[in-house]
Scaffold this motif. Structure first.
Motif, PDB file in Angstrom:
ATOM      1  N   GLU A  38      -0.654   3.372  17.780  1.00  0.00           N
ATOM      2  CA  GLU A  38      -2.101   3.175  17.787  1.00  0.00           C
ATOM      3  C   GLU A  38      -2.629   3.072  19.210  1.00  0.00           C
ATOM      4  OE1 GLU A  38      -3.587   0.886  14.753  1.00  0.00           O
ATOM      5  OE2 GLU A  38      -5.463   0.400  15.751  1.00  0.00           O
ATOM      6  N   ASP A  66       2.289   0.968   3.533  1.00  0.00           N
ATOM      7  CA  ASP A  66       3.047  -0.132   4.135  1.00  0.00           C
ATOM      8  C   ASP A  66       4.499   0.291   4.332  1.00  0.00           C
ATOM      9  OD1 ASP A  66       0.802  -1.653   4.087  1.00  0.00           O
ATOM     10  OD2 ASP A  66       1.447  -3.000   2.482  1.00  0.00           O
ATOM     11  N   ALA A  89      -2.109   8.805   3.891  1.00  0.00           N
ATOM     12  CA  ALA A  89      -1.824   7.469   4.423  1.00  0.00           C
ATOM     13  C   ALA A  89      -0.339   7.259   4.696  1.00  0.00           C
ATOM     14  CB  ALA A  89      -2.313   6.424   3.435  1.00  0.00           C
ATOM     15  N   ARG A 141       0.828  -1.206   0.000  1.00  0.00           N
ATOM     16  CA  ARG A 141       0.000   0.000   0.000  1.00  0.00           C
ATOM     17  C   ARG A 141       0.866   1.261   0.000  1.00  0.00           C
ATOM     18  NH1 ARG A 141      -3.876  -2.559   4.462  1.00  0.00           N
ATOM     19  NH2 ARG A 141      -1.803  -3.243   5.071  1.00  0.00           N
ATOM     20  N   ASN A 197       0.721  -7.677  11.913  1.00  0.00           N
ATOM     21  CA  ASN A 197       0.906  -6.623  10.904  1.00  0.00           C
ATOM     22  C   ASN A 197       2.292  -6.725  10.270  1.00  0.00           C
ATOM     23  OD1 ASN A 197       2.282  -5.954  13.232  1.00  0.00           O
ATOM     24  ND2 ASN A 197       1.846  -3.765  13.129  1.00  0.00           N
ATOM     25  N   GLU A 234      -3.748   6.005  14.028  1.00  0.00           N
ATOM     26  CA  GLU A 234      -4.359   4.736  13.625  1.00  0.00           C
ATOM     27  C   GLU A 234      -3.426   4.107  12.576  1.00  0.00           C
ATOM     28  OE1 GLU A 234      -6.486   1.729  12.803  1.00  0.00           O
ATOM     29  OE2 GLU A 234      -7.810   3.156  13.825  1.00  0.00           O
ATOM     30  N   THR A 235      -2.889   2.945  12.869  1.00  0.00           N
ATOM     31  CA  THR A 235      -1.907   2.363  11.935  1.00  0.00           C
ATOM     32  C   THR A 235      -2.346   0.997  11.416  1.00  0.00           C
ATOM     33  OG1 THR A 235      -0.738   1.367  13.794  1.00  0.00           O
ATOM     34  CG2 THR A 235       0.093   3.491  13.010  1.00  0.00           C
ATOM     35  N   SER A 236      -3.609   0.654  11.628  1.00  0.00           N
ATOM     36  CA  SER A 236      -3.997  -0.707  11.253  1.00  0.00           C
ATOM     37  C   SER A 236      -3.975  -0.911   9.740  1.00  0.00           C
ATOM     38  CB  SER A 236      -5.377  -1.038  11.832  1.00  0.00           C
ATOM     39  OG  SER A 236      -6.287  -0.058  11.410  1.00  0.00           O
ATOM     40  N   ASP A 237      -3.873   0.179   8.978  1.00  0.00           N
ATOM     41  CA  ASP A 237      -3.784   0.023   7.526  1.00  0.00           C
ATOM     42  C   ASP A 237      -2.349  -0.120   7.039  1.00  0.00           C
ATOM     43  OD1 ASP A 237      -6.391  -0.101   6.928  1.00  0.00           O
ATOM     44  OD2 ASP A 237      -6.629   2.032   6.469  1.00  0.00           O
ATOM     45  N   SER A 238      -1.426  -0.213   7.958  1.00  0.00           N
ATOM     46  CA  SER A 238      -0.029  -0.364   7.550  1.00  0.00           C
ATOM     47  C   SER A 238       0.460  -1.767   7.846  1.00  0.00           C
ATOM     48  CB  SER A 238       0.867   0.618   8.317  1.00  0.00           C
ATOM     49  OG  SER A 238       0.683   1.918   7.854  1.00  0.00           O
ATOM     50  N   ARG A 239       1.131  -2.347   6.881  1.00  0.00           N
ATOM     51  CA  ARG A 239       1.763  -3.650   7.099  1.00  0.00           C
ATOM     52  C   ARG A 239       3.261  -3.478   6.898  1.00  0.00           C
ATOM     53  NH1 ARG A 239       0.940  -8.779   7.531  1.00  0.00           N
ATOM     54  NH2 ARG A 239      -1.249  -8.242   7.817  1.00  0.00           N
TER      55      ARG A 239
END
Ligand SMILES: Cc1ncc(C[n+]2csc(CCOP(=O)(O)OP(=O)(O)O)c2C)c(N)n1
Ligand SMILES: [Mg+2]
Length: 906
Positions: free
Chosen positions: A230, A152, A149, A143, A270, A236-241
């Motif tokens: 987080e 990733d 954003a 991502r 993650n 909020e970092t749940s969209d990062s891998r």
């Protein structure tokens, strides 16, 4: 028949040890029946069948949640079987063409560079093995950072950089000229750096990885820090891998695998490791006599990771389906990596003879395949669908990190002299013939005559279906990667009140600079502007530094909160863990702490959230233990404070040779973007920290970081003299002027806790020897030297201009002889000697430390007040202001033994 004879006894131990604890047996007859069934199965159908049934039982038990310990090694086949594979959403033919175009350009870039500049280097083979691993990521998973954003965090294998550049070129992010400046980056902005270096390409690379082992370690702590941000409500970092691409050879570095348990313990789902298992390192096979993938599987599984092996391409699926006797699976398991490498370069007939040959059942499995088909049976890491299935499963796995062990060929499809050869890692050139073969394999429309000189780049045009597809995929995934971007705004600085108390001094109360720093840190934690962003990082030494009150005040970060009542719950300062805890109490891992510092100190770029980390450690275990990570932190443009506590070879008195640090400042000197300070007093520390916060997080945000040494010797902290702030920051200021009216004069330089010895020497000199001594505090020799070198350089390059004087010369220049004393090695003060314009005598702690009292150690290393006094008198004698005989008498009076051993060799 005994099972143990057929199974490897030690394997049984590993797996079934657990059962010993399940005594007593409440139904021995029933147990016996089960055992007899197994015995019978073994007898009738042999070990393969018995093993098969046992695996099935174990699998069943796992499905029924019986709670058996996991097997740490599975068979040498793909973890995901064909029927479990998900639908592949891409256009495979299109992605294949894209991969081919990128592969060509990666090779062209390296070969051209080495045609033009013999020996400029670069790597062909690593990316060749990893192209599919990356391309599946680029087209379907990674991502980007569009909008606000974070995307990733991707740690690319350093030696695969040519492939990443080649993709950026095809995407239209780089020009041909930039590719032609691969490894020629002295002209800013024109070139591409050899490996991922944010320092050199700050809008492209995010994470330096090429010092092997540091990438995987940093990735684990990055994933953890994402969670920290987080849980603390910062982002909020749940969209990062976090993806870490690493080499199988690289896994031999202790740092690569040394923190796996951290990721498992914290449930970092993650995080995905992709280990490019091409079975080769630089010199040859990683485990010629063994199987590196099996070894790694055990390590990852044993550490609590989810492991997905991607070993074989789809062409093998049908063969495995025909393997009713399990002979193919056995052959796969038995083949050593060394042999496997041979198979890679072999022709079909050889493979039929040597891999499938010995066993007629095995030979039968492939009798319908031609030699050419045998030769082109691929390894799993080159098969899009297999790789896609693995990533698909990894990103859906919850509760634990995933390691994908992808089997590949080093130098894949680069032609007979490169592919899977032991020299493949070093190959940088290809002959015309090899280039033709490669072009043909890639099916690219590049005419022969275009290959004659340099292989040309190949770009299908921004409007081509390939580029449109790539860009569409990247758009859907949030924009190009890799990309580094700094969006963070300058922060409001801490209020002056956080620093004010230190200017007053401590009166008659004795305090150390460590205590003062701890107080300052607490003030900063409470500051309304910046408090939330402070990240205290401590490797199990908080009590030593008096920082344990922080446990209660701001809590220790744990994603689990606190599931127990601490033993000291009733006390004033209990050990408090909390999900939103602010302290990173790392345990005894300086390398883990450095990795946390890195994640926190680069968060202003990675997550657009500036953080203010203070990593406080035993100074001896900083630079010399984790120097390479500190270097990488500089490369990463990390910002923050490293605080070397228990500093000084003689100040940390009882701990001896391996604890007493007298040289970290010398090591720090080598870092181009560090500001290293050795303050003597509390107010100096406060002024330096204040200035540092402003520089790093205020307007203008400099890409620098700090090293501060902190001592544990208690003494009354003096009030700050008027107007010294600028000098403290620059590295030198007058602390206490010598008496007027005395015949002789000397300049004394002191720093750190040895400052107090210098102040006592001042008194001795004035009272006993009628020598006026001006005492200067040197907070940073490194900065004084850097400034002097800068002025010197400008003078050299502008010979006709009026020469300028360095700060240190302006201040000290030629007044009187100088004696400089430090708790660090003599090379530290020596750094400024040639700009002082006077005889310059450095006193320092060269030599191995040892345990004794401070007094004894300071005498031993000749940095006590008496030694400073004697050295001062001798310096005056050198200037003919004092007689040699008088110096000898003084040495005797001061109780110094002239025959004592040199501490450097003692
Ligand atoms: C700490 C460190 N030591 C040595 C090297 C030099 N080096 C670069 S690549 C390499 C071999 C890499 O093998 P592997 O990890 O298996 O990666 P591959 O290229 O095979 O994918 C070595 C030894 C390095 N970059 N870093
Ligand atoms: Mg390798």
């Amino acid at each position: 028949m005994h099972a143990a004879r057929l199974f490897n006894v030690s394997d049984l131990h590993d797996v079934f040890d657990e059962f010993k604890h399940q005594l007593p047996d409440i139904d021995p007859d029933e147990t016996q029946e089960w055992i007899e069934s197994l015995d019978a199965l073994l007898k009738q159908s042999g070990p393969d069948r018995a093993r098969f049934v046992l695996y099935k039982l174990l699998k069943r038990a796992r499905m029924l949640h019986v709670g058996l310990p996991p097997l740490t090694q599975t068979r040498y086949i793909n973890t995901i079987s064909p029927e479990q594979e998900p639908y592949f959403p891409g256009d495979e033919a299109m992605e294949l063409r894209i991969r081919r175009i990128i592969r060509w350009n990666a090779v062209a870039m390296v070969v051209r560079a080495n045609h033009h500049y013999e020996g400029i280097g670069g790597h062909l083979a690593t990316y060749a093995s990893a192209a599919s691993l990356y391309e599946v990521g680029f087209n379907h998973f990674f991502r980007g950072k569009d909008g606000d954003a974070s995307g990733d965090q991707i740690f690319f294998q350093g030696h695969a950089a040519p492939g990443i550049y080649a993709r950026a070129f095809v995407e239209g992010r780089f020009t041909e000229s930039q590719l032609d400046h691969f490894r020629r980056e002295v002209v800013p902005g024109a070139g591409l750096s050899s490996y991922p270096h944010p320092r050199l390409m700050p809008e492209f690379w995010e994470f330096p990885t090429v010092s092997m082992g540091l990438g995987p370690l940093a990735a684990i702590y990055q994933a953890r820090f994402n969670r920290y941000l987080e849980h603390r409500g910062i982002k909020e970092t749940s969209d990062s891998r976090v993806w870490a691409f690493i080499g199988d050879g690289e896994c031999d570095e202790p740092e690569s695998l040394g923190a796996l348990h951290v990721a498992a313990r914290e449930g970092l789902d993650n995080l995905t490791f992709v280990v490019n298992c091409n079975l080769q390192r630089l010199d040859g096979p990683v485990r010629g006599n063994g199987k590196v993938i099996q070894e790694l599987e055990s390590v990852f599984r044993g550490s609590g990771w989810n492991v997905i092996k991607v070993l074989w391409s789809r062409e093998w699926d049908d063969l495995l389906a025909r393997d009713v006797d399990g002979v193919l699976v056995n052959r796969m398991a038995e083949t050593t990596d060394g042999e496997s490498q041979r198979m890679t370069i072999a022709d079909g007939a050889y493979i039929r003879e040597h891999f499938f040959g010995p066993d007629p059942r095995l030979r039968k499995i492939v009798e319908h395949l031609s030699d050419e088909q045998l030769r082109s049976l691929r390894r799993g890491g080159h098969d899009y669908r297999k790789v896609y299935a693995a990533y698909h499963a990894a990103v859906r796995h919850t509760g634990a990190p995933t390691a994908i062990l992808a089997q590949t060929v080093k130098g894949w499809a680069l032609g007979p002299s490169v592919e899977a050869r032991n020299i493949t890692h070093q190959a940088k050139k290809m002959s015309l013939e090899e280039l033709k073969i490669f072009r043909d394999r890639l099916e690219l429309p590049i005419p022969d005559n275009a290959l004659a000189d340099d292989p040309p780049y190949y770009h299908p045009g921004m409007d081509s279906p390939e580029v449109r597809y790539m860009l569409e995929r990247r758009r859907a995934l949030g924009g190009s990667v890799p990309r580094r971007v700094v969006r963070a705004k300058p922060l409001a600085l801490p209020e002056d009140s956080a620093f004010a108390e230190f200017a007053k001094g401590s009166g008659s109360a004795a305090a150390s600079t460590t205590m003062a720093f701890t107080r300052l840190l607490r003030n900063l934690l409470r500051d309304k502007n910046i408090g939330k962003r402070v990240v205290p990082i401590i490797p199990d030494e908080a009590r030593t530094f008096g920082m344990d009150p922080l446990f209660k005040e701001v809590g220790i970060y744990s994603p689990l909160g606190q599931r127990y009542e601490p033993v000291d719950a009733e006390t004033l300062l209990p050990y408090r863990e909390a999900k939103d805890g602010q302290v990173l109490e790392e345990g005894i891992t300086e390398s883990g702490s450095m990795a946390s510092l890195t994640a926190a100190g680069t968060s202003y770029a990675t997550h657009s959230e500036p953080m203010l980390p203070f990593y406080v450690f035993y100074s001896m275990f900083g630079f010399q233990r984790t120097g390479d990570q500190i270097w990488a932190f500089g490369d990463s443009r990390g910002r923050g404070f490293m605080c070397g506590a228990t500093a000084g070879r003689t100040t940390l008195n009882g701990e001896g040779l391996q604890h007493e640090d007298g040289h970290s400042h010398l090591l720090a000197t080598a870092l181009p973007n560090i500001r290293a300070y050795d303050p003597a007093f509390a107010y100096e520390t406060a002024i330096i920290v204040k200035d540092g916060i402003r520089r790093m997080l205020g307007e203008g945000g400099e890409d620098i970081f700090y090293y501060l040494t902190l001592y544990n010797e208690n003494y009354p902290q003096p009030p700050m003299p008027e107007g010294v702030e600028d000098g403290i920051v620059r590295g030198l200021y007058l602390f206490r002027k010598g008496e007027e009216g005395l015949r002789r004069r000397i300049t004394l330089l002191g720093s750190g806790s040895i400052m107090r010895q210098v102040l006592r020497a001042q008194e001795l000199l004035q009272e006993r020897y009628e020598v006026a001594a001006d005492v200067w505090s040197v907070t940073s020799y490194q900065l004084l030297r850097n400034e002097a070198l800068e002025i010197e350089r400008l003078n050299r390059l502008h010979p006709e201009a009026e020469p300028k004087l360095p700060y240190v010369t302006q201040i000290l220049g030629g007044h009187s002889p100088i004696v400089a004393a430090t708790d660090y090695v003599k090379s530290l003060p020596d750094q400024i000697a040639r700009w002082s314009g006077s005889p310059f005598v450095p006193l320092g702690t060269d030599g191995f430390g040892r345990s004794d009292t401070r007094e004894a150690l300071r005498r031993h290393f000749e940095v006590d007040a008496e030694s400073v006094t004697a050295a001062s008198l001798h310096a005056l004698a050198l200037c003919e202001q004092y007689g040699p005989g008088d110096v000898a008498k003084a040495i005797a009076d001061l109780g110094i033994d002239p025959a004592k051993q040199n501490p450097r060799t003692a």
